[in-house]
Design an enzyme around this catalytic site. Structure first.
Site, PDB file in Angstrom:
ATOM      1  N   ALA A  24      -1.985   0.793   3.221  1.00 25.90           N
ATOM      2  CA  ALA A  24      -2.402   2.198   3.288  1.00 25.90           C
ATOM      3  C   ALA A  24      -3.446   2.463   4.359  1.00 25.90           C
ATOM      4  CB  ALA A  24      -2.946   2.634   1.926  1.00 25.90           C
ATOM      5  N   THR A  28      -4.077   6.113   6.523  1.00 27.04           N
ATOM      6  CA  THR A  28      -5.161   7.053   6.210  1.00 27.04           C
ATOM      7  C   THR A  28      -5.622   7.768   7.471  1.00 27.04           C
ATOM      8  OG1 THR A  28      -6.762   5.237   6.401  1.00 27.04           O
ATOM      9  CG2 THR A  28      -5.989   5.811   4.183  1.00 27.04           C
ATOM     10  N   ASP A 104       5.630   6.139   3.829  1.00 29.90           N
ATOM     11  CA  ASP A 104       5.569   7.389   4.586  1.00 29.90           C
ATOM     12  C   ASP A 104       6.513   7.465   5.778  1.00 29.90           C
ATOM     13  OD1 ASP A 104       4.152   5.845   6.628  1.00 29.90           O
ATOM     14  OD2 ASP A 104       2.366   6.086   5.383  1.00 29.90           O
ATOM     15  N   HIS A 119       8.167  -1.243  -0.447  1.00 31.74           N
ATOM     16  CA  HIS A 119       7.923  -0.348  -1.586  1.00 31.74           C
ATOM     17  C   HIS A 119       8.775   0.910  -1.528  1.00 31.74           C
ATOM     18  CE1 HIS A 119       3.686  -2.240  -2.445  1.00 31.74           C
ATOM     19  NE2 HIS A 119       4.687  -2.998  -2.829  1.00 31.74           N
ATOM     20  N   CYS A 130      24.462   8.799 -10.624  1.00 36.41           N
ATOM     21  CA  CYS A 130      25.677   8.624  -9.819  1.00 36.41           C
ATOM     22  C   CYS A 130      25.436   7.937  -8.486  1.00 36.41           C
ATOM     23  CB  CYS A 130      26.374   9.964  -9.595  1.00 36.41           C
ATOM     24  SG  CYS A 130      25.506  11.067  -8.433  1.00 36.41           S
ATOM     25  N   SER A 193      -5.483  -4.192   1.361  1.00 33.75           N
ATOM     26  CA  SER A 193      -6.445  -4.933   0.545  1.00 33.75           C
ATOM     27  C   SER A 193      -5.837  -6.199  -0.032  1.00 33.75           C
ATOM     28  CB  SER A 193      -6.952  -4.037  -0.596  1.00 33.75           C
ATOM     29  OG  SER A 193      -5.861  -3.615  -1.411  1.00 33.75           O
ATOM     30  N   ASN A 217      -9.052  -5.093   8.563  1.00 29.57           N
ATOM     31  CA  ASN A 217      -9.157  -4.243   7.380  1.00 29.57           C
ATOM     32  C   ASN A 217     -10.590  -3.765   7.201  1.00 29.57           C
ATOM     33  OD1 ASN A 217      -7.794  -3.136   5.006  1.00 29.57           O
ATOM     34  ND2 ASN A 217      -9.132  -4.452   3.814  1.00 29.57           N
TER      35      ASN A 217
END
Length: 246
Positions: A24, A28, A104, A119, A130, A193, A217
C-alpha cells in the site's frame, strides 16, 4: 550501516533478475489510503464487517457501500513516480516482474506488463453464481441506480474481484509469485509492512534460495534483519533517485 540509493542501484545491477514486491505504501502517494496504519481504512471500518466473504454473503449491500466509497478515490488516482519508475525499469530489463498486494491497477496503468496481483483487483467484479465478469466502468454505472450491482446475466449481486478475508488467494497468482521470489537474484520490497501472509513469506523464499533482499519502506518490517539494503523513505522519491543512479 546506513544504506543509500547508490547502494541499492549497485545491487539492482549486480543481482539479477530483480523482482519487486509492492504494498500500500507505493499507492498512498497517489491518494489511495492504506489499510493498516493508525489512519488507515481498518482504523475506521471493522474488516470483519466489510471485508470478509462471510460478510459479503450475509449483507452484500453493506459491503458494496464500503467499496463504493473507495471508487471515487480510485477513479481519480493516477500512477505516481514510483509506479512509473518500476515500469521504466521493466522496459530497461532491470525488473523482471512486479508482485503487488495492491488492488488498484496502478502498475498496469503506469505501463508495467509483468504484474502479478496476488490480492485481486478492484478493476472488475464477478458473479459468484454464474461466473460473469464485469469491468469497473459498468459496475460504477450500475451503482448510480442501485446500492449493489446486479449480474447482467443472472441478476445475482456481483462481488468485487478482490480477495476478501476467508478466501484463498488466486492459486495461479500466488504460485507465480513464489516462483519469481525463489529465482530472484534480488527481491526489492517497496511500501509493504510485510505483515500479511502468505505474501509476507516471499522475502524468506528469496533469501533461502540465495537471493538478496532490499526493503524501501516507511517504518520497520519483520524482515529488516534479512535485508542487504534497508532504506527508510517514500516510494516515489526513493525509486526516482534509483532511476537517476542507474
Amino acid at each position: 550501516m546506513a544504506h543509500t540509493v547508490s547502494d541499492l542501484a549497485a545491487l539492482v545491477r549486480k543481482r539479477q533478475p530483480c523482482v519487486v514486491l509492492t504494498g500500500a505504501g507505493i499507492s498512498t502517494e497517489s491518494g489511495i489510503p492504506d489499510f493498516r496504519s493508525p489512519s488507515g481504512i481498518w482504523a475506521k471500518y471493522d474488516p470483519m464487517e466489510y471485508a470478509t466473504i462471510t460478510a459479503f454473503r450475509r449483507d452484500p449491500v453493506k459491503v458494496w457501500e464500503f467499496y463504493a466509497l473507495r471508487f471515487e478515490s480510485l477513479a481519480k488516482a493516477e500512477p505516481n513516480d514510483g509506479h512509473l519508475v518500476l515500469a521504466e525499469l521493466e522496459r530497461r530489463g532491470l525488473v523482471e516482474a512486479v508482485v503487488t498486494q495492491n488492488i488498484d491497477g496502478l502498475h498496469g496503468g503506469a505501463g508495467s506488463e509483468a504484474v502479478v496481483e496476488v490480492h485481486g483487483s478492484i478493476r472488475s467484479a464477478s458473479c459468484l453464481e454464474c461466473g460473469e465478469r464485469v469491468p469497473l466502468e459498468d459496475v460504477i454505472a450500475a451503482l448510480q441506480d442501485v446500492p449493489a450491482p446486479p449480474c447482467p446475466r443472472c441478476g445475482a449481486v456481483l462481488k468485487p474481484d478482490v480477495v476478501m478475508f476467508g478466501e484463498l488467494l488466486p492459486a495461479a497468482a500466488i504460485e507465480r509469485a513464489v516462483a519469481l521470489a525463489q529465482r530472484a537474484g534480488l527481491l526489492l520490497v517497496v511500501g509493504s509492512s510485510l505483515e500479511v501472509h502468505p505474501v509476507a513469506g516471499l522475502p524468506a523464499e528469496t533469501v533461502s534460495a540465495g537471493g538478496a533482499l532490499a526493503i524501501v519502506n516507511r517504518g520497520p518490517t519483520p524482515f529488516d534483519h534479512l535485508a542487504s539494503i534497508l532504506i527508510e523513505g517514500g516510494a516515489g522519491e526513493t525509486l526516482s533517485a534509483l532511476l537517476d543512479e542507474i
